[in-house]
Design a protein around this motif. Sequence first.
Motif, mmCIF file in Angstrom:
data_model
loop_
_atom_site.group_PDB
_atom_site.id
_atom_site.type_symbol
_atom_site.label_atom_id
_atom_site.label_comp_id
_atom_site.label_asym_id
_atom_site.label_seq_id
_atom_site.Cartn_x
_atom_site.Cartn_y
_atom_site.Cartn_z
ATOM 1 N N LYS A 230 -4.333 -28.928 -0.855
ATOM 2 C CA LYS A 230 -5.280 -29.562 -1.813
ATOM 3 C C LYS A 230 -5.549 -30.844 -1.156
ATOM 4 O O LYS A 230 -5.026 -31.706 -0.549
ATOM 5 C CB LYS A 230 -4.628 -29.812 -3.069
ATOM 6 N N ILE A 231 -6.929 -31.170 -1.695
ATOM 7 C CA ILE A 231 -7.386 -32.742 -1.188
ATOM 8 C C ILE A 231 -7.283 -33.416 -2.692
ATOM 9 O O ILE A 231 -8.045 -33.257 -3.672
ATOM 10 C CB ILE A 231 -8.747 -32.518 -1.053
ATOM 11 N N GLN A 232 -6.493 -34.626 -2.374
ATOM 12 C CA GLN A 232 -5.929 -35.359 -3.598
ATOM 13 C C GLN A 232 -6.805 -36.757 -3.531
ATOM 14 O O GLN A 232 -6.439 -37.520 -2.897
ATOM 15 C CB GLN A 232 -4.504 -35.735 -4.011
ATOM 16 N N PRO A 233 -7.669 -36.869 -4.577
ATOM 17 C CA PRO A 233 -8.530 -38.237 -4.494
ATOM 18 C C PRO A 233 -7.566 -39.231 -4.993
ATOM 19 O O PRO A 233 -6.638 -39.268 -5.887
ATOM 20 C CB PRO A 233 -9.494 -38.257 -5.525
ATOM 21 N N ILE A 234 -7.454 -40.663 -4.442
ATOM 22 C CA ILE A 234 -6.789 -41.829 -4.665
ATOM 23 C C ILE A 234 -7.818 -42.880 -4.918
ATOM 24 O O ILE A 234 -8.464 -43.356 -3.958
ATOM 25 C CB ILE A 234 -5.776 -41.931 -3.742
#
Length: 384
Positions: A230-234
């Motif tokens: 998954k690509i998790q935004p921060i």
Amino acid sequence: MTMNAAAGMKKMSAKELAQIVIDRAEWFILDVRNESEFNDWKIEGDKIEFINIPYFEQLEGVDSVLDKIPQHKKVLVVCAKEGSSKFVAEQIVEAGRSDIYYLEGGMKAWSEHVEPVKIGDLKTGGAIYQFVRIGKGCLSYMVISDGEAAVVDTSRMTEVYEQFAQEMNVSIRHTIDTHLHADHISGGKKLAEKTGAAYWLPPKDAAEVTFSYEKLNEGKEIAVGYTTIKIQPIYSPGHTIGSTSLMVDDTYLLTGDILFIASIGRPDLAGKAEDWVQDLRNTLYKRYKELSDELIVLPAHFGKGSELGEGGRVAARMGDLFRMNPGLNIQDEAEFRRTVTENLPPQPHSYQEIRQTNMGKLSPSEEEQREMEIGPNRCAVHDK
């Protein structure tokens, strides 16, 4: 490299030149653009020497140039679009010199060449690739898993991603911009429309955009493929108010224009440097400090050829950057504020028009887009 039978000179493609820079090969470049253009932006490499002698000074002949060109090095003649360099290269060959090349398509072609390199594998079988736009200093990414792909910080040359996805037999499902770019025209929306992908943009950077988009908010997970990748935004403001980093596979951190290998992002390209300084410091010195030192930092730009690693890759461990990156080692807050607001490099060419284009407010032609983007990357504080 192919021979030009009429002139006896040789032409070099931007792709071949990119490999020379990546391989740190020895070459000599004769740049025949005007002095101001040369001083603004040039081809650089660890073992590349160069000299600038404008074309108009060579119209009557190249005799005065010959003694300034090394006898035992290969020589590449460069101009803006190709024509002037072909003329000068031909004159040098006719004067008896060999190993003389000209850059096919000139600096325009150099600005647009994109070189894909593999960064590494993902835990469940996918991979992440970096697309190095070596003449412009722009970096974009493709995350691949189970037949699907996401493209991050897409350049406007969208064909390179489509072709690569076809070669890898994957479908592009997402395009993502870590922020509203100011130094290059994003191809994210265009690529999404061509492939049927979703286009993601941080909403705090999208207040003035004229099109629909998916909101890239912290806590949102963007799945790629049918695995657990998954690509998790921060959320990581500072370069822009919406700047958002992407955590990929708990291994890679795509930092956009907040953190580079040798510098940090500048906060002034939207005219709000004083407002965003504290955001920038909080992101770099607090938010990123909470993350693992083992994360591989993958920025959206690089400033100098020295940042290119093996195979042209631009990447570093977070822990190493906290030790070596000057922008992460300014303990005094007042000094940090001065560093990121005063004596900065010149702002990118046409950056206001580029921002307007990325908002959907302007629709420049292809040639106008090329002209808007000509020049170096100037998103960092220490690129002077």
